[in-house]
Write a protein that holds these residues in place. Structure first.
Motif, mmCIF file in Angstrom:
data_model
loop_
_atom_site.group_PDB
_atom_site.id
_atom_site.type_symbol
_atom_site.label_atom_id
_atom_site.label_comp_id
_atom_site.label_asym_id
_atom_site.label_seq_id
_atom_site.Cartn_x
_atom_site.Cartn_y
_atom_site.Cartn_z
ATOM 1 N N MET A 1 0.848 -1.186 0.000
ATOM 2 C CA MET A 1 0.000 0.000 0.000
ATOM 3 C C MET A 1 0.878 1.230 0.000
ATOM 4 N N SER A 2 0.547 2.166 -0.882
ATOM 5 C CA SER A 2 1.245 3.443 -0.902
ATOM 6 C C SER A 2 0.271 4.539 -0.496
ATOM 7 N N LEU A 3 0.823 5.555 0.148
ATOM 8 C CA LEU A 3 0.060 6.711 0.603
ATOM 9 C C LEU A 3 0.852 7.936 0.169
ATOM 10 N N ARG A 4 0.209 8.802 -0.627
ATOM 11 C CA ARG A 4 0.884 9.997 -1.127
ATOM 12 C C ARG A 4 0.046 11.223 -0.791
ATOM 13 N N ASN A 5 0.691 12.228 -0.218
ATOM 14 C CA ASN A 5 0.058 13.520 0.028
ATOM 15 C C ASN A 5 0.849 14.569 -0.742
ATOM 16 N N ALA A 6 0.159 15.317 -1.583
ATOM 17 C CA ALA A 6 0.810 16.353 -2.374
ATOM 18 C C ALA A 6 -0.055 17.604 -2.343
ATOM 19 N N GLY A 7 0.617 18.748 -2.228
ATOM 20 C CA GLY A 7 -0.130 19.993 -2.214
ATOM 21 C C GLY A 7 0.777 21.194 -2.319
ATOM 22 N N GLU A 8 0.155 22.322 -2.588
ATOM 23 C CA GLU A 8 0.869 23.584 -2.733
ATOM 24 C C GLU A 8 0.436 24.517 -1.610
#
Length: 148
Positions: free
Chosen positions: A104-111
């Motif tokens: 399982m991968s968990l990615r959080n991306a934001g500006e």
């Protein structure tokens, strides 16, 4: 830009891992910082569903609503919010490793904007640390559950 990706191998089939992890009602069980979940649209989970969360992060109360952008059961789940000082996209991925294990991968991306922009490197480190703990908790919960 903040872009944090973590992953873990959970010794359960992908269908079980995805069903549990993608259920917003279960989020407070394995996300240490999530305190409350409220559906803004009717269940079940689908593209377009909206779910409000209340979390505690770095000593601050955060309230935000995610909108489901992608939902491919047992494969991929993407939620996005555009509100607040830190718009975020969260992506879960599930990769079967044989019949009884899942990566399982968990990615959080934001500006981040405003003050959050200055704190972005620190926030990324904290998010990575918290995500690792959350995935370990998810692994503990699922691996302790009776085999179905």
């Amino acid at each position: 830009m903040v872009d944090v990706r973590t992953e873990i191998v959970i010794n359960r089939p992908a269908a079980e891992v995805a069903a549990y992890a993608a259920d917003p009602d279960r989020a407070p069980d394995w996300y240490a910082n999530i305190r409350q979940v409220e559906w803004r649209t009717p269940k079940p989970l689908a593209v377009g569903s909206e779910v409000a969360f209340v979390a505690q992060f770095l000593g601050r109360r955060l309230a935000y609503t995610y909108r489901v952008e992608e939902w491919e059961p047992e494969r991929r789940f993407v939620m996005r919010t555009a509100e607040g000082p830190f718009p975020m996209e969260t992506t879960y991925g599930w990769e079967p490793l044989g019949a009884s294990a899942t990566r399982m991968s968990l990615r959080n991306a934001g500006e981040p904007a405003g003050f959050s922009r200055l704190a972005a490197p620190f926030m990324a480190r904290m998010m990575r640390r918290e995500n690792r703990k959350d995935l370990r908790r998810l692994k503990e919960i699922l691996e302790a559950a009776p085999v179905s």
